[in-house]
Motif scaffolding. Structure first.
Motif, short mmCIF file in Angstrom:
data_model
loop_
_atom_site.label_atom_id
_atom_site.label_comp_id
_atom_site.label_asym_id
_atom_site.label_seq_id
_atom_site.Cartn_x
_atom_site.Cartn_y
_atom_site.Cartn_z
N GLU A 14 5.70 4.54 -4.16
CA GLU A 14 7.17 4.60 -4.29
C GLU A 14 7.63 6.00 -4.67
OE1 GLU A 14 10.84 2.30 -6.51
OE2 GLU A 14 8.79 1.84 -7.11
N VAL A 15 6.91 6.64 -5.56
CA VAL A 15 7.25 8.02 -5.96
C VAL A 15 7.13 8.94 -4.74
CG1 VAL A 15 6.50 9.98 -7.37
CG2 VAL A 15 6.64 7.70 -8.38
N GLY A 16 6.06 8.80 -3.98
CA GLY A 16 5.87 9.62 -2.79
C GLY A 16 6.97 9.40 -1.77
N ARG A 17 7.36 8.16 -1.58
CA ARG A 17 8.43 7.81 -0.63
C ARG A 17 9.76 8.41 -1.07
NH1 ARG A 17 7.28 2.80 -0.95
NH2 ARG A 17 8.93 2.03 -2.28
N ALA A 18 10.09 8.26 -2.34
CA ALA A 18 11.35 8.80 -2.85
C ALA A 18 11.36 10.33 -2.75
CB ALA A 18 11.57 8.36 -4.29
N ASP A 19 10.24 10.96 -3.05
CA ASP A 19 10.15 12.41 -2.95
C ASP A 19 10.29 12.88 -1.51
OD1 ASP A 19 9.91 12.79 -5.67
OD2 ASP A 19 7.74 13.15 -5.63
N LEU A 20 9.69 12.14 -0.58
CA LEU A 20 9.81 12.51 0.83
C LEU A 20 11.27 12.45 1.28
CD1 LEU A 20 8.64 13.23 3.60
CD2 LEU A 20 8.24 10.78 3.98
N LEU A 21 11.95 11.38 0.95
CA LEU A 21 13.36 11.28 1.32
C LEU A 21 14.18 12.40 0.69
CD1 LEU A 21 13.94 7.42 1.19
CD2 LEU A 21 13.83 8.87 3.22
N ARG A 22 13.87 12.73 -0.55
CA ARG A 22 14.58 13.80 -1.24
C ARG A 22 14.36 15.14 -0.54
NH1 ARG A 22 12.53 12.89 -5.81
NH2 ARG A 22 14.04 11.33 -6.45
N THR A 23 13.12 15.41 -0.08
CA THR A 23 12.87 16.68 0.62
C THR A 23 13.60 16.74 1.95
OG1 THR A 23 10.86 15.91 1.75
CG2 THR A 23 10.57 16.95 -0.42
N LEU A 24 13.96 15.57 2.49
CA LEU A 24 14.71 15.52 3.74
C LEU A 24 16.22 15.60 3.49
CD1 LEU A 24 12.61 12.76 5.52
CD2 LEU A 24 12.59 15.23 5.98
N GLY A 25 16.59 15.73 2.21
CA GLY A 25 17.99 15.93 1.88
C GLY A 25 18.79 14.68 1.59
N TRP A 26 18.08 13.57 1.32
CA TRP A 26 18.80 12.32 1.06
C TRP A 26 18.02 11.51 0.04
CZ3 TRP A 26 20.17 7.85 4.87
CH2 TRP A 26 21.49 7.46 4.69
N THR A 27 18.69 10.96 -0.94
CA THR A 27 18.00 10.16 -1.95
C THR A 27 18.20 8.68 -1.66
OG1 THR A 27 19.89 10.01 -3.46
CG2 THR A 27 18.43 11.93 -3.71
N TYR A 28 17.35 7.86 -2.28
CA TYR A 28 17.51 6.41 -2.17
C TYR A 28 18.89 5.99 -2.67
CZ TYR A 28 13.23 4.03 -0.71
OH TYR A 28 12.21 3.51 0.02
N ARG A 29 19.30 6.58 -3.77
CA ARG A 29 20.60 6.22 -4.34
C ARG A 29 21.73 6.49 -3.35
NH1 ARG A 29 22.23 8.14 -10.20
NH2 ARG A 29 20.39 6.86 -10.51
N GLU A 30 21.67 7.65 -2.71
CA GLU A 30 22.71 7.98 -1.72
C GLU A 30 22.68 7.00 -0.55
OE1 GLU A 30 23.11 12.80 -2.24
OE2 GLU A 30 21.40 12.00 -1.13
#
Length: 114
Positions: A14-30
């Protein structure tokens, strides 16, 4: 036994997935604020080597679109300073509304993993 609890690997995914999305410029929260959720519908982990308490781990994460409403993430967990994976695994997610109804993955996600 001094080894990391087996379920921690899913947390690391889950941490890896959230970090990947964040590096792509979008967070789970967004993403959730736009009304799209990604619940896990399948998870698999193959344990290859034991991580021990206080080991530093690195999680490599990639993603692939499976259909307009499903995405698969692949993970490799390594103990810092080692080449051999400690674990490999996948999670499959379905895009849903807040009510749990299937919906299309956002264009932003499809574009990032196309």
């Amino acid at each position: 036994m001094g080894v990391a609890y087996y379920a921690n690997y899913l947390v690391w995914f889950e941490v890896g997935r959230a970090d990947l999305l964040r590096t792509l410029g979008w967070t789970y929260r967004e993403m959730e604020e736009t009304g799209v959720f990604l619940p896990v519908i399948d998870a698999h982990c193959e344990y290859l080597r034991s991580a021990r308490y206080d080991d530093e781990v690195a999680i490599e994460t990639t993603g692939e679109i499976l259909s307009p409403v499903r995405i698969e993430f692949r993970y490799t967990v390594r103990i810092a300073g080692t080449e051999a994976p400690a674990a490999v695994g996948t999670t499959v997610h379905a895009a849903t509304t807040a009510e749990g109804k299937p919906c299309r993955l956002p264009e932003r996600v499809r574009g990032a993993f196309a």
